[in-house]
Design an enzyme around this catalytic site. Structure first.
Site, short mmCIF file in Angstrom:
data_model
loop_
_atom_site.label_atom_id
_atom_site.label_comp_id
_atom_site.label_asym_id
_atom_site.label_seq_id
_atom_site.Cartn_x
_atom_site.Cartn_y
_atom_site.Cartn_z
N LYS A 230 0.73 -1.26 0.10
CA LYS A 230 0.04 0.03 0.06
C LYS A 230 0.65 1.41 0.12
O LYS A 230 0.63 2.34 -0.58
CB LYS A 230 -1.02 -0.02 1.14
CG LYS A 230 -2.25 -0.96 1.03
CD LYS A 230 -3.06 -0.97 1.88
CE LYS A 230 -4.29 -1.99 1.65
NZ LYS A 230 -4.92 -2.68 2.76
N LYS B 122 -4.47 -11.31 -8.84
CA LYS B 122 -5.72 -11.51 -8.39
C LYS B 122 -6.94 -10.57 -8.64
O LYS B 122 -6.63 -9.49 -9.02
CB LYS B 122 -5.84 -11.69 -7.00
CG LYS B 122 -5.67 -10.42 -6.04
CD LYS B 122 -6.03 -10.54 -4.70
CE LYS B 122 -6.31 -9.05 -4.04
NZ LYS B 122 -7.19 -9.14 -2.72
N LYS C 35 -11.42 -5.57 -5.98
CA LYS C 35 -12.24 -4.38 -6.37
C LYS C 35 -11.53 -3.31 -7.05
O LYS C 35 -11.88 -2.29 -7.69
CB LYS C 35 -12.79 -3.84 -5.14
CG LYS C 35 -13.63 -4.82 -4.25
CD LYS C 35 -14.13 -4.27 -3.33
CE LYS C 35 -14.57 -5.31 -2.22
NZ LYS C 35 -13.69 -5.28 -0.93
P1 ADP Z 1 -10.62 -6.41 -2.73
O1 ADP Z 1 -9.21 -7.19 -2.52
O2 ADP Z 1 -11.16 -6.82 -3.74
O3 ADP Z 1 -10.53 -5.41 -2.34
P2 ADP Z 1 -11.28 -7.33 0.07
O4 ADP Z 1 -9.85 -6.97 0.55
O5 ADP Z 1 -12.05 -6.54 0.64
O6 ADP Z 1 -11.61 -7.26 -1.36
O7 ADP Z 1 -11.51 -8.79 0.34
C1 ADP Z 1 -12.67 -9.34 1.24
C2 ADP Z 1 -12.49 -10.92 1.03
O8 ADP Z 1 -12.28 -11.62 -0.31
C3 ADP Z 1 -10.94 -11.49 1.86
O9 ADP Z 1 -11.34 -12.69 2.58
C4 ADP Z 1 -10.22 -11.76 0.50
O10 ADP Z 1 -9.25 -12.87 0.89
C5 ADP Z 1 -11.17 -12.31 -0.16
N1 ADP Z 1 -10.80 -12.10 -1.74
C6 ADP Z 1 -10.77 -10.82 -2.46
N2 ADP Z 1 -10.15 -10.90 -3.61
C7 ADP Z 1 -9.97 -12.50 -3.77
C8 ADP Z 1 -9.47 -13.26 -4.91
N3 ADP Z 1 -9.21 -12.76 -6.16
N4 ADP Z 1 -9.34 -14.49 -4.58
C9 ADP Z 1 -9.79 -15.08 -3.44
N5 ADP Z 1 -10.14 -14.43 -2.41
C10 ADP Z 1 -10.45 -12.95 -2.72
#
Ligand code: ADP
Ligand code: TRP
Length: 337
Positions: free
Chosen positions: A115, A198, A201
């Site tokens: 970050k 991955k 969002k």
């Molecule tokens: P993002 O990474 O999209 O901002 P978050 O950080 O809020 O989403 O993640 C929320 C949950 O979703 C966490 O448990 C995270 O490990 C899971 N998660 C997010 N992206 C993925 C992904 N591409 N594959 C598997 N799990 C994911």
């Protein structure tokens, strides 16, 4: 008998709409755990503050994640579903845990390094102590299992370190050591559509497929997903872009469908157009019923409010017990009140 059940806890930051990565990495496991565990699922709005969202979009994202949770099948009769900021005990525990966390270990955390690399202009203390707040989320209910995607493994390890450190310092076995959890044994990482990394969002436009995405848009994004040259030798190793498409198929398509395209890949007769059409169709089929529920739930603000209120009450009851115990152990029990 409720007390002896293992506790489960997880949360998602309200930083946008939920996508397939969130669903298959996290929410799918929430659903499977609801029936035989004491579950806590929350919307992590305090965690979203580190990136300075504007207040209106933050509160509207909280509502949309709550609606998405329910549309996916989280059930307020089975689980405690709440908004993080409605449970002030979490912030209190965060304060109490902060002195147990060392600057060195916080600075070494991969998500922190990532970050500050991406946002040089906003390296705030909230980013540094993000793992402490996350530990407070988990330890406030003394949870055992934490269903999350692979990217959260290190945060869980830090939570365990803080728990063990607390227990050691105060000479008690107060906090259990929570484990990251996925039913398939391995933690999941759903790939994005841009061929690397991955699904997320906040990744580039077109990388993520959202649960509420229109059918048209799903089809378009899949059409545009990165591919690679077709194989020229039988049974060759798949390039990462193709591996990713198969991985997505693995989540939404039938065994027969996957086998059909595996065979075509292996005998070099594969065409990526039809594979993408099939994948898009299966994703549309998967997302449609969830999408319909999201639309209905978002209109029902009264219901969302009731559910959040009930969840906050239940969560605060459980959180209070922990806070009382922690303050007693730390020598913060009030002598005057
Ligand atoms: P993002 O990474 O999209 O901002 P978050 O950080 O809020 O989403 O993640 C929320 C949950 O979703 C966490 O448990 C995270 O490990 C899971 N998660 C997010 N992206 C993925 C992904 N591409 N594959 C598997 N799990 C994911
Ligand atoms: N850090 C998690 C993420 O970025 C979200 C989160 C916050 C969380 N607190 C949590 C996940 C507690 C599980 C348990 O995805």
């Amino acid at each position: 008998y409720f007390r002896t059940m293992e506790k489960v806890l997880s949360g998602i930051r309200p930083t946008g709409y939920l996508h397939l990565g969130n669903y298959f990495g996290a929410v799918k496991n929430f659903l499977a755990l609801q029936d035989n565990h004491e579950c806590f699922f929350f919307v992590a709005n305090l965690h979203a503050l580190t990136t300075h969202p504007d207040p209106l979009s933050l509160s509207s994202s909280v509502k949309s994640v709550l609606a998405e949770y329910l549309a996916c099948g989280l059930d307020p009769e089975k689980s405690t579903i709440y908004i993080q900021s409605d449970v002030p005990e979490i912030s209190e525990l965060y304060t109490l845990l902060n002195s147990l966390a060392y600057k060195g270990e916080l600075e070494k955390c991969t998500s922190f390094k990532e970050k500050i690399r991406k946002h040089e202009e906003n390296i705030n203390a909230g980013l540094l102590t993000y793992p402490v707040l996350m530990a407070a989320d988990i330890l406030i209910h003394r949870a055992h299992k934490v269903p999350v995607g692979k990217d959260q493994e290190q945060h869980l390890e830090m939570t365990r370190n803080f728990a063990v450190r607390f227990n050691h310092r105060y000479g008690v076995d107060f906090f259990p050591e929570p484990q990251a959890f996925n039913f398939s044994q391995q933690l999941v990482k759903v790939p994005g559509l841009d061929g690397s990394g991955k699904m997320g969002k906040s990744e580039a436009e077109g990388n993520a497929l959202f649960l509420r995405e229109s059918n048209e848009s799903i089809i378009n994004k899949i059409k545009k997903a990165k591919t690679a040259p077709s194989p020229t030798e039988p049974n060759s190793v798949k390039p990462i872009e193709i591996e990713n498409l198969f991985m997505l198929m693995g989540l939404v398509s039938s065994k027969e469908t996957i086998q059909y395209f595996e065979d075509k890949y292996n005998d070099c007769s594969i065409q990526y157009g039809p594979l993408k059409m099939q994948l898009a169709e299966d994703i549309v089929k998967f997302a449609l019923p969830i999408k319909e529920k999201i639309v209905d739930l978002e209109k029902n603000t009264d219901l969302l409010g009731k559910i959040a209120k009930l969840g906050a009450e239940k969560a605060r009851e459980s959180a209070n017990e922990t806070i009382k115990g922690v303050k007693n152990l730390m020598g913060l029990k009030s002598i005057w009140l």
